[in-house]
Scaffold this motif. Structure first.
Motif, PDB file in Angstrom:
ATOM      1  N   LEU A 189       3.148   9.741  10.917  1.00  0.00           N
ATOM      2  CA  LEU A 189       2.698  10.427   9.806  1.00  0.00           C
ATOM      3  C   LEU A 189       1.617  11.038  10.201  1.00  0.00           C
ATOM      4  O   LEU A 189       1.305  12.309   9.474  1.00  0.00           O
ATOM      5  N   LYS A 190       0.837  10.747  11.076  1.00  0.00           N
ATOM      6  CA  LYS A 190      -0.690  11.513  11.495  1.00  0.00           C
ATOM      7  C   LYS A 190      -0.271  12.724  12.226  1.00  0.00           C
ATOM      8  O   LYS A 190      -0.945  13.729  11.699  1.00  0.00           O
ATOM      9  N   MET A 191       0.867  12.839  12.996  1.00  0.00           N
ATOM     10  CA  MET A 191       1.169  14.335  13.283  1.00  0.00           C
ATOM     11  C   MET A 191       1.752  14.996  12.484  1.00  0.00           C
ATOM     12  O   MET A 191       1.546  16.381  12.217  1.00  0.00           O
ATOM     13  N   LEU A 192       2.625  14.557  11.667  1.00  0.00           N
ATOM     14  CA  LEU A 192       3.260  15.483  10.202  1.00  0.00           C
ATOM     15  C   LEU A 192       2.076  15.760   9.412  1.00  0.00           C
ATOM     16  O   LEU A 192       2.048  17.312   9.195  1.00  0.00           O
ATOM     17  N   GLY A 205       0.946  -1.071  -0.075  1.00  0.00           N
ATOM     18  CA  GLY A 205       0.050  -0.007  -0.126  1.00  0.00           C
ATOM     19  C   GLY A 205       0.826   1.158  -0.118  1.00  0.00           C
ATOM     20  O   GLY A 205       2.103   1.000   0.077  1.00  0.00           O
ATOM     21  N   SER A 206       0.283   2.331   0.021  1.00  0.00           N
ATOM     22  CA  SER A 206       1.050   3.559   0.056  1.00  0.00           C
ATOM     23  C   SER A 206       0.725   4.342   1.359  1.00  0.00           C
ATOM     24  O   SER A 206      -0.298   4.646   1.725  1.00  0.00           O
ATOM     25  N   GLY A 207       1.874   4.947   1.842  1.00  0.00           N
ATOM     26  CA  GLY A 207       1.445   6.058   2.871  1.00  0.00           C
ATOM     27  C   GLY A 207       0.886   4.966   4.191  1.00  0.00           C
ATOM     28  O   GLY A 207       1.659   3.930   4.602  1.00  0.00           O
ATOM     29  N   GLY A 213       3.136 -19.469   9.543  1.00  0.00           N
ATOM     30  CA  GLY A 213       4.420 -19.961   8.762  1.00  0.00           C
ATOM     31  C   GLY A 213       4.540 -19.540   7.379  1.00  0.00           C
ATOM     32  O   GLY A 213       5.836 -20.178   7.069  1.00  0.00           O
ATOM     33  N   ARG A 214       3.818 -18.756   6.840  1.00  0.00           N
ATOM     34  CA  ARG A 214       4.250 -18.070   5.676  1.00  0.00           C
ATOM     35  C   ARG A 214       5.130 -16.894   5.735  1.00  0.00           C
ATOM     36  O   ARG A 214       5.012 -16.048   6.661  1.00  0.00           O
ATOM     37  N   GLN A 215       5.814 -17.120   4.759  1.00  0.00           N
ATOM     38  CA  GLN A 215       6.868 -15.796   4.664  1.00  0.00           C
ATOM     39  C   GLN A 215       5.834 -14.432   4.470  1.00  0.00           C
ATOM     40  O   GLN A 215       5.069 -14.424   3.516  1.00  0.00           O
ATOM     41  N   ALA A 216       6.184 -13.417   5.163  1.00  0.00           N
ATOM     42  CA  ALA A 216       5.373 -12.350   5.122  1.00  0.00           C
ATOM     43  C   ALA A 216       5.953 -11.142   5.317  1.00  0.00           C
ATOM     44  O   ALA A 216       6.864 -10.810   6.243  1.00  0.00           O
ATOM     45  N   ARG A 217       5.899 -10.126   4.228  1.00  0.00           N
ATOM     46  CA  ARG A 217       6.696  -8.911   4.172  1.00  0.00           C
ATOM     47  C   ARG A 217       5.638  -7.663   3.906  1.00  0.00           C
ATOM     48  O   ARG A 217       4.548  -7.897   3.229  1.00  0.00           O
ATOM     49  N   ALA A 218       6.139  -6.728   4.637  1.00  0.00           N
ATOM     50  CA  ALA A 218       5.427  -5.116   4.189  1.00  0.00           C
ATOM     51  C   ALA A 218       6.241  -4.478   3.183  1.00  0.00           C
ATOM     52  O   ALA A 218       7.570  -4.275   3.456  1.00  0.00           O
ATOM     53  N   MET A 219       5.818  -4.047   2.033  1.00  0.00           N
ATOM     54  CA  MET A 219       6.465  -3.219   1.053  1.00  0.00           C
ATOM     55  C   MET A 219       5.654  -2.139   0.357  1.00  0.00           C
ATOM     56  O   MET A 219       4.614  -2.427   0.095  1.00  0.00           O
ATOM     57  N   ALA A 220       6.359  -0.794   0.235  1.00  0.00           N
ATOM     58  CA  ALA A 220       5.450  -0.113  -0.316  1.00  0.00           C
ATOM     59  C   ALA A 220       5.344  -0.058  -1.679  1.00  0.00           C
ATOM     60  O   ALA A 220       6.133  -0.610  -2.313  1.00  0.00           O
ATOM     61  N   SER A 221       3.919   0.128  -2.238  1.00  0.00           N
ATOM     62  CA  SER A 221       3.591  -0.083  -3.430  1.00  0.00           C
ATOM     63  C   SER A 221       4.526   0.704  -4.279  1.00  0.00           C
ATOM     64  O   SER A 221       4.848   0.230  -5.737  1.00  0.00           O
ATOM     65  N   GLY A 222       4.774   1.889  -3.942  1.00  0.00           N
ATOM     66  CA  GLY A 222       5.487   2.737  -4.702  1.00  0.00           C
ATOM     67  C   GLY A 222       6.966   2.053  -5.016  1.00  0.00           C
ATOM     68  O   GLY A 222       7.407   2.308  -6.043  1.00  0.00           O
ATOM     69  N   GLU A 223       7.455   1.618  -4.133  1.00  0.00           N
ATOM     70  CA  GLU A 223       9.003   1.171  -4.241  1.00  0.00           C
ATOM     71  C   GLU A 223       8.788  -0.221  -5.233  1.00  0.00           C
ATOM     72  O   GLU A 223       9.754  -0.588  -5.889  1.00  0.00           O
ATOM     73  N   LEU A 224       7.515  -1.128  -4.985  1.00  0.00           N
ATOM     74  CA  LEU A 224       7.520  -2.172  -5.894  1.00  0.00           C
ATOM     75  C   LEU A 224       7.437  -1.614  -7.447  1.00  0.00           C
ATOM     76  O   LEU A 224       7.813  -2.426  -8.284  1.00  0.00           O
ATOM     77  N   TYR A 270       1.680   1.049   6.045  1.00  0.00           N
ATOM     78  CA  TYR A 270       1.929   0.895   7.455  1.00  0.00           C
ATOM     79  C   TYR A 270       0.794  -0.123   8.210  1.00  0.00           C
ATOM     80  O   TYR A 270       1.232  -0.725   9.094  1.00  0.00           O
ATOM     81  N   VAL A 271      -0.370  -0.113   7.304  1.00  0.00           N
ATOM     82  CA  VAL A 271      -1.240  -1.188   7.737  1.00  0.00           C
ATOM     83  C   VAL A 271      -0.454  -2.647   7.678  1.00  0.00           C
ATOM     84  O   VAL A 271      -0.437  -3.593   8.551  1.00  0.00           O
ATOM     85  N   GLY A 272       0.275  -2.872   6.679  1.00  0.00           N
ATOM     86  CA  GLY A 272       1.047  -4.095   6.236  1.00  0.00           C
ATOM     87  C   GLY A 272       2.255  -4.316   7.272  1.00  0.00           C
ATOM     88  O   GLY A 272       2.428  -5.380   7.861  1.00  0.00           O
ATOM     89  N   VAL A 273       2.758  -3.131   7.650  1.00  0.00           N
ATOM     90  CA  VAL A 273       3.883  -3.258   8.703  1.00  0.00           C
ATOM     91  C   VAL A 273       3.275  -3.702  10.145  1.00  0.00           C
ATOM     92  O   VAL A 273       3.876  -4.791  10.981  1.00  0.00           O
TER      93      VAL A 273
END
Length: 391
Positions: A254-257, A67-69, A87-98, A73-76
């Motif tokens: 991010l919310k504060m910023l 996801g973005s922004g 037991g599944r490999q799980a990673r959080a990655m920003a969609s913009g980077e992907l 962080y939902v994924g994180v």
């Protein structure tokens, strides 16, 4: 507890009507306070669907949460729970980077499940990433969790039209009208967290009930202290978290910023990473937001970091979120937010309640800065949905 939370929201609305007449705050306020009710609804809906999840969710294949922004962080927040429980490999990655470096970043194992989170369902990064994968990655299957039944992703891939794309639309009330993602964030995370409980819907439901109770208590009796702290004179904020709670720290920063239109410089760091440089940012004008784990080993390290801060007599305002924080680590002027039950569920569940503290800090600071919480970006630098790409 529901009555107490409702009464608190009403008192805040009345006060804001006097202090900030004509300013936009109603969407953000109601969307923060509606979260416990929506959590229960989202959890019940997800629990009934756990046994009929799409095949790509049930397979023991690696999963990438994207996801973005805030949606990233939902994924994180939930990736550690999915990996630990399934037991599944799980990673959080920003969609913009992907989009920019997909071959370098996606795990090489196939088949692969790519789960995209999106409030609007119209993020150009989400649309571009799914389109690119459908064209170039035949062994990547997609699940989209969105809050908007009318988003572009739903219109482009209507349910049943694309065998490799499954779309899950949440209750439309979770599609926040405010510029800020609040109930969207926690409900997307709660829906995604169900992937960790494919074989234990009852445990998922039980944790969700605990989460709802913690949220109601927090919104019913902890708001005044958070609001008073947010109005103090700080110009920077650092949020610390570990594992899934690092996602909470990132989202709170991010919310504060966003809600101060950049007037409060905010960042997130891991607990132990904070000791390797970022600790120098602790000044009189800094708020340190601490998210404590329930796990004994993690807490021991976290308490040591706080002891180090005390031993060095570093200044700043501390907001500690968690139960059972030793009294000797709390100084005058600090705020401890410890609603009952916060330490009962695993950290990934506590993270969803803890992020409400970050939301409230941002909301009250926004009001203190004279901005409109529903749309604080007077500069026009950010928008609810980012513009499409020119490419």
């Amino acid at each position: 507890m529901r009555a107490a939370a409702g009464a608190t929201e009403e008192r805040l609305a009345q006060a804001l009507a006097r202090e900030a007449p004509g300013r936009g705050w109603r969407h953000t306020l109601s969307e923060i306070f509606q979260q416990p009710e929506l959590w229960q609804h989202t959890a019940e809906r997800c629990a009934t669907r756990l046994r009929s999840l799409p095949p790509q969710v049930r397979r023991a294949a690696p999963v990438v949460l994207t996801g973005s922004g805030s949606s990233h962080y939902v994924g994180v927040c939930i990736a550690p729970a999915i990996q630990r429980r399934t037991g599944r490999q799980a990673r959080a990655m920003a969609s913009g980077e992907l989009i920019l470096a997909r071959p370098d970043l996606l795990p090489p194992q196939r088949p692969l499940s790519l789960v995209s989170f999106s409030r609007s369902g119209s993020s150009p990064e989400t649309l571009a990433l799914i389109s690119a994968c459908l064209q170039h990655e035949p062994s990547v299957e997609h699940r989209v969790i969105t809050c908007n039944p009318k988003g572009h992703v739903v219109r482009r891939w209507p349910p049943g039209s694309a065998p490799r794309v499954a779309i899950d639309v949440l209750d439309p009330r979770s599609c926040d009208k405010s510029l800020m993602m609040t109930s969207s964030f926690t409900n997307l995370a709660l829906a995604g967290l169900s992937m960790a409980y494919v074989k234990s819907a009852d445990i998922y439901t039980w944790h969700a009930q605990t989460l709802t109770g913690v949220g109601l208590d927090l919104l019913g009796s902890r708001v005044h202290g958070i609001g008073s702290t947010a109005r103090r004179g700080f110009t920077r904020m650092i949020a610390l978290g570990t594992g899934g709670q690092f996602g909470t720290a990132q989202e709170s920063a991010l919310k504060m910023l966003e809600m101060t239109d950049g007037r409060v410089a905010a960042t997130a760091e891991s607990w132990l990473g904070f000791r390797h440089g970022p600790m120098c940012a602790l000044r009189e004008d800094c708020l340190l937001l601490l998210f404590f784990s329930r796990e004994a080993v993690k807490r021991a390290y976290q308490f040591d970091v706080l002891r180090e801060i005390r031993a060095k007599r570093l200044p700043g305002i501390v907001v500690a979120v968690g139960e059972g924080i030793p009294a000797e680590l709390v100084s005058d002027g600090d705020l401890v937010v410890d609603p009952p039950g916060l330490a009962d569920p695993p950290d990934e569940w506590a993270a969803l309640a803890q992020v409400v503290v970050g939301q409230l800090l941002g909301f009250f600071r926004c009001v203190e800065e004279g901005l409109d919480p529903d749309n604080p970006a007077g500069s026009g630098s950010i928008s609810r949905v980012v513009p499409p790409f020119r490419i």
